[in-house]
Design a protein around this motif. Sequence first.
Motif: not given
Length: 479
Positions: A303-306, A267-272
């Motif tokens: 949410r956190d990543a954004a 998920v974090r990779r997808g947001v980045a």
Amino acid sequence: MIEKRQFYIDGSWVDPVTASDFPVIDPSTEEEVGVISLGSQADTDAAVAAARSAFDDWSRTDPSDRIALVERLLEIYNNRAEDMAEAISLEMGAPIDFSRAEQVAAGSGHIKAGLRAARDFQFVRLLGPHAPGAKILMEPVGTVAMITPWNWPMNQVALKVVPALLAGCTMVLKPSEIAPFSSVLFTEILDEAGVPAGVYNMVNGDGPGVGSQLSCHPDIDMVSFTGSTRAGIAISKAAADTIKRVSLELGGKGANLVFADAGEEAVRRGVADMMENTGQSCNAPSRMLVERSFYDEAVEIARDAAEATEVGPAHKAGGHIGPLVSQAQWDKVQGLIQKGLDEGARLVAGGLGRPEGLNRGFFARPTVFADVTNDMTIAREEIFGPVLSMIPFESEAEAIRIANDTPYGLTNYAQTSDEARQRRLAHRLRAGMVVLNGKSRGSGAPFGGVKQSGNGREGGVWGIEEFLEVKSVGGYPEG
């Protein structure tokens, strides 16, 4: 103030026939930092005539000579990498560290991949052992018009100019008028490398002007265009009257399928990946489809990543994202965020307006919408900004159906540890490219899409073949 009003035609820098100044704006400050001139029909005609005149000699050069030119191009490009990084950062807002590491490197990477493909490329081929004397000749298509965008300037210029040179074509480049300085610099590099007069020409201009003039010009044999689907349709129609070959790399609305076994990092990779280049990439994974059992957790991770994604001016060092490229692009992104709110998507990060502390410049807030349905505008239209839409799914079959339910087909992504599922998804996702678990497709892999994401392929062997015609010959003598 940077003044770059001249065009490169027939081996020389020349003044426009008719002056038509166009300001270049720094998207971080909204200030005018330079000026170019937009070309007229007379400028376009002169560039096309030069390319047409140079074609016969250039098309018959030994491939080794063309390779040598591109090798010199690469050497000088690398020597001027810092100048290129600064030009791209200024004109389109890529943060300077990102401009160095990704924007400039994309150009050098494609030049290297083109050279690697060219060194083993067979321009004369046997049809097969069943047909002695039958040969296939791969010959340059002719004079090519190249129309490139502002979002990845050297990525797209290198993907067109380098394989066309290696194939033996002559060309006229019209870069984006919004981000022209990098292409002016690239032209200076080619001139220093010794490109023969007329083989490569560059005329600045806008789409309705020089872009349209090239698309319908009777002495242009092929148009290679990267940009919006809307513009690609217009170019195809304009080129139809003269039956030109048209190669299109257009928009995308990439689906990123995240299964429950993929975990937080996916998920974090997808947001980045979505926020990279401020979301201004046609292959951005803008729809994150998440398996229902993992969905609520994934929304919080996103949410956190954004919210952790920093935004700042392009000249500042660091790993932040920069501004959108223009006022028009900022207005478009804001309108689509409002559309998401109006249609009932749940805003979990970001939203309307500029980030806190940035009251000037075309900066947008890293935004995540949850509970999006695939019929909402933000799931259908290419936003080209830092806006992620999250959609839940119940089963693999439903995920594939949602992913393929789009007019686009450029790049899809999938995150799962199940190898059998990885293979199924690679085959069933309708796109020109599929990326599994963040793994690279490899240097020289073909880039391009299906459906309204375009036609043709750029990069590596496929990029050279895009600029060649196939001639079938019987009775070709041996030796």
